[in-house]
Scaffold this motif. Structure first.
Motif, PDB file in Angstrom:
ATOM      1  N   ARG A  16       0.941  -1.079   0.242  1.00 19.59           N
ATOM      2  CA  ARG A  16       0.008   0.197   0.013  1.00 19.59           C
ATOM      3  C   ARG A  16       0.290   1.241   0.216  1.00 19.59           C
ATOM      4  N   GLY A  17       0.850   2.276  -1.035  1.00 24.61           N
ATOM      5  CA  GLY A  17       1.261   3.258  -0.804  1.00 24.61           C
ATOM      6  C   GLY A  17       2.413   3.611  -1.948  1.00 24.61           C
ATOM      7  N   GLN A  18       2.198   1.856  -2.296  1.00 23.84           N
ATOM      8  CA  GLN A  18       4.163   2.239  -3.313  1.00 23.84           C
ATOM      9  C   GLN A  18       2.968   2.103  -4.896  1.00 23.84           C
ATOM     10  N   ARG A  19       3.975   2.884  -5.839  1.00 23.17           N
ATOM     11  CA  ARG A  19       3.145   3.053  -7.445  1.00 23.17           C
ATOM     12  C   ARG A  19       4.216   1.953  -8.256  1.00 23.17           C
ATOM     13  N   PHE A  20       3.808   1.065  -9.031  1.00 23.92           N
ATOM     14  CA  PHE A  20       4.216   0.317  -9.933  1.00 23.92           C
ATOM     15  C   PHE A  20       3.699   0.998 -11.436  1.00 23.92           C
ATOM     16  N   GLU A  21       4.029   0.412 -11.822  1.00 24.88           N
ATOM     17  CA  GLU A  21       3.889   0.653 -13.915  1.00 24.88           C
ATOM     18  C   GLU A  21       3.486  -0.340 -14.149  1.00 24.88           C
ATOM     19  N   VAL A  22       2.154   0.351 -14.849  1.00 24.68           N
ATOM     20  CA  VAL A  22       1.044  -0.325 -15.131  1.00 24.68           C
ATOM     21  C   VAL A  22       1.693  -1.139 -16.658  1.00 24.68           C
ATOM     22  N   LEU A  23       1.425  -2.861 -17.171  1.00 24.51           N
ATOM     23  CA  LEU A  23       2.035  -2.948 -18.095  1.00 24.51           C
ATOM     24  C   LEU A  23       0.597  -3.749 -18.492  1.00 24.51           C
ATOM     25  N   LYS A  24      -0.186  -4.354 -17.984  1.00 27.14           N
ATOM     26  CA  LYS A  24      -1.954  -4.314 -19.325  1.00 27.14           C
ATOM     27  C   LYS A  24      -2.841  -4.179 -18.160  1.00 27.14           C
ATOM     28  N   LYS A  25      -4.157  -3.768 -18.827  1.00 26.18           N
ATOM     29  CA  LYS A  25      -5.234  -3.879 -18.426  1.00 26.18           C
ATOM     30  C   LYS A  25      -6.255  -5.332 -18.265  1.00 26.18           C
ATOM     31  N   ARG A  26      -6.795  -5.638 -17.512  1.00 31.76           N
ATOM     32  CA  ARG A  26      -7.329  -7.473 -18.189  1.00 31.76           C
ATOM     33  C   ARG A  26      -8.346  -7.337 -17.253  1.00 31.76           C
ATOM     34  N   ARG A  27     -10.009  -8.427 -17.758  1.00 37.08           N
ATOM     35  CA  ARG A  27     -10.748  -8.363 -17.179  1.00 37.08           C
ATOM     36  C   ARG A  27     -10.308 -10.009 -17.180  1.00 37.08           C
ATOM     37  N   ILE A  28     -10.878 -10.925 -15.768  1.00 40.89           N
ATOM     38  CA  ILE A  28     -10.224 -12.248 -15.618  1.00 40.89           C
ATOM     39  C   ILE A  28     -11.334 -12.220 -14.705  1.00 40.89           C
ATOM     40  N   GLY A  29     -12.186 -13.159 -14.839  1.00 36.07           N
ATOM     41  CA  GLY A  29     -13.480 -13.451 -13.869  1.00 36.07           C
ATOM     42  C   GLY A  29     -14.620 -12.533 -13.319  1.00 36.07           C
ATOM     43  N   GLY A  30     -14.649 -11.642 -14.355  1.00 36.42           N
ATOM     44  CA  GLY A  30     -15.336 -10.423 -14.561  1.00 36.42           C
ATOM     45  C   GLY A  30     -14.924  -9.275 -13.266  1.00 36.42           C
ATOM     46  N   VAL A  31     -13.331  -9.239 -12.908  1.00 40.82           N
ATOM     47  CA  VAL A  31     -12.710  -8.573 -12.332  1.00 40.82           C
ATOM     48  C   VAL A  31     -11.677  -7.482 -13.476  1.00 40.82           C
ATOM     49  N   ASP A  32     -12.038  -6.133 -13.050  1.00 36.10           N
ATOM     50  CA  ASP A  32     -11.336  -5.734 -13.782  1.00 36.10           C
ATOM     51  C   ASP A  32      -9.751  -5.841 -13.791  1.00 36.10           C
ATOM     52  N   THR A  33      -8.586  -5.984 -13.797  1.00 31.55           N
ATOM     53  CA  THR A  33      -7.224  -6.427 -13.260  1.00 31.55           C
ATOM     54  C   THR A  33      -6.041  -5.020 -14.041  1.00 31.55           C
ATOM     55  N   LEU A  34      -5.638  -5.029 -12.878  1.00 29.79           N
ATOM     56  CA  LEU A  34      -3.737  -4.847 -13.628  1.00 29.79           C
ATOM     57  C   LEU A  34      -3.484  -5.300 -13.310  1.00 29.79           C
ATOM     58  N   VAL A  35      -1.981  -5.726 -14.550  1.00 32.46           N
ATOM     59  CA  VAL A  35      -0.846  -6.383 -14.215  1.00 32.46           C
ATOM     60  C   VAL A  35       0.234  -4.947 -13.799  1.00 32.46           C
ATOM     61  N   LEU A  36       0.881  -5.187 -13.279  1.00 29.78           N
ATOM     62  CA  LEU A  36       2.092  -4.330 -12.582  1.00 29.78           C
ATOM     63  C   LEU A  36       3.491  -4.599 -12.625  1.00 29.78           C
ATOM     64  N   ARG A  37       4.284  -3.926 -12.860  1.00 27.43           N
ATOM     65  CA  ARG A  37       5.579  -4.733 -12.697  1.00 27.43           C
ATOM     66  C   ARG A  37       6.295  -4.315 -11.742  1.00 27.43           C
ATOM     67  N   GLU A  38       6.776  -5.446 -10.652  1.00 28.31           N
ATOM     68  CA  GLU A  38       7.544  -5.086  -9.388  1.00 28.31           C
ATOM     69  C   GLU A  38       9.129  -5.895 -10.202  1.00 28.31           C
ATOM     70  N   ARG A  39      10.424  -4.396  -9.131  1.00 24.96           N
ATOM     71  CA  ARG A  39      11.434  -4.965  -9.712  1.00 24.96           C
ATOM     72  C   ARG A  39      11.803  -6.396  -9.049  1.00 24.96           C
ATOM     73  N   GLU A  40      11.626  -7.012  -8.156  1.00 23.79           N
ATOM     74  CA  GLU A  40      12.238  -7.882  -7.873  1.00 23.79           C
ATOM     75  C   GLU A  40      12.132  -9.181  -7.559  1.00 23.79           C
ATOM     76  N   CYS A  41      10.671  -9.399  -7.994  1.00 26.69           N
ATOM     77  CA  CYS A  41       9.962  -9.781  -8.510  1.00 26.69           C
ATOM     78  C   CYS A  41       9.251 -10.583  -9.711  1.00 26.69           C
ATOM     79  N   GLY A  42       8.948  -9.526 -10.823  1.00 27.14           N
ATOM     80  CA  GLY A  42       8.854  -9.057 -12.234  1.00 27.14           C
ATOM     81  C   GLY A  42       7.047  -9.060 -11.597  1.00 27.14           C
TER      82      GLY A  42
END
Length: 87
Positions: A16-42
């Motif tokens: 919480r409070g951290q910002r991440f680059e948005v790689l993709k927007k998806r809808r998974i199981g009816g939920v709008d989802t963002l794919v974010l880039r995290e430096r250490e774990c991908g």
């Protein structure tokens, strides 16, 4: 295509409070989802509603939980546990 950045706003999320680059927007199981880039774990996905991309909500009463919020917390904790096992 540059989608910008998203800040995690979910009150129980450890990032919480951290910002991440948005790689993709998806809808998974009816939920709008963002794919974010995290430096250490991908990359990782998160519900759009848990970020600053969420639609404004006017009827939230601080300090009160409904069943849906508790289920979201359980899902989040399980997700974090699985991620920690991978890293």
């Amino acid at each position: 295509m540059d989608l910008g950045w998203a800040e995690i706003r979910h009150p129980f999320h450890p990032l919480r409070g951290q910002r991440f680059e948005v790689l993709k927007k998806r809808r998974i199981g009816g939920v709008d989802t963002l794919v974010l880039r995290e430096r250490e774990c991908g990359s990782f996905s998160i519900a759009r509603e848990w970020t600053d991309w969420a639609d404004p909500v006017c009827d939230v009463i601080p300090g009160r939980f409904d069943a849906e919020s508790l289920f979201e917390l359980i899902t989040l904790l399980e997700h974090i546990e699985r991620r920690e096992e991978k890293c």
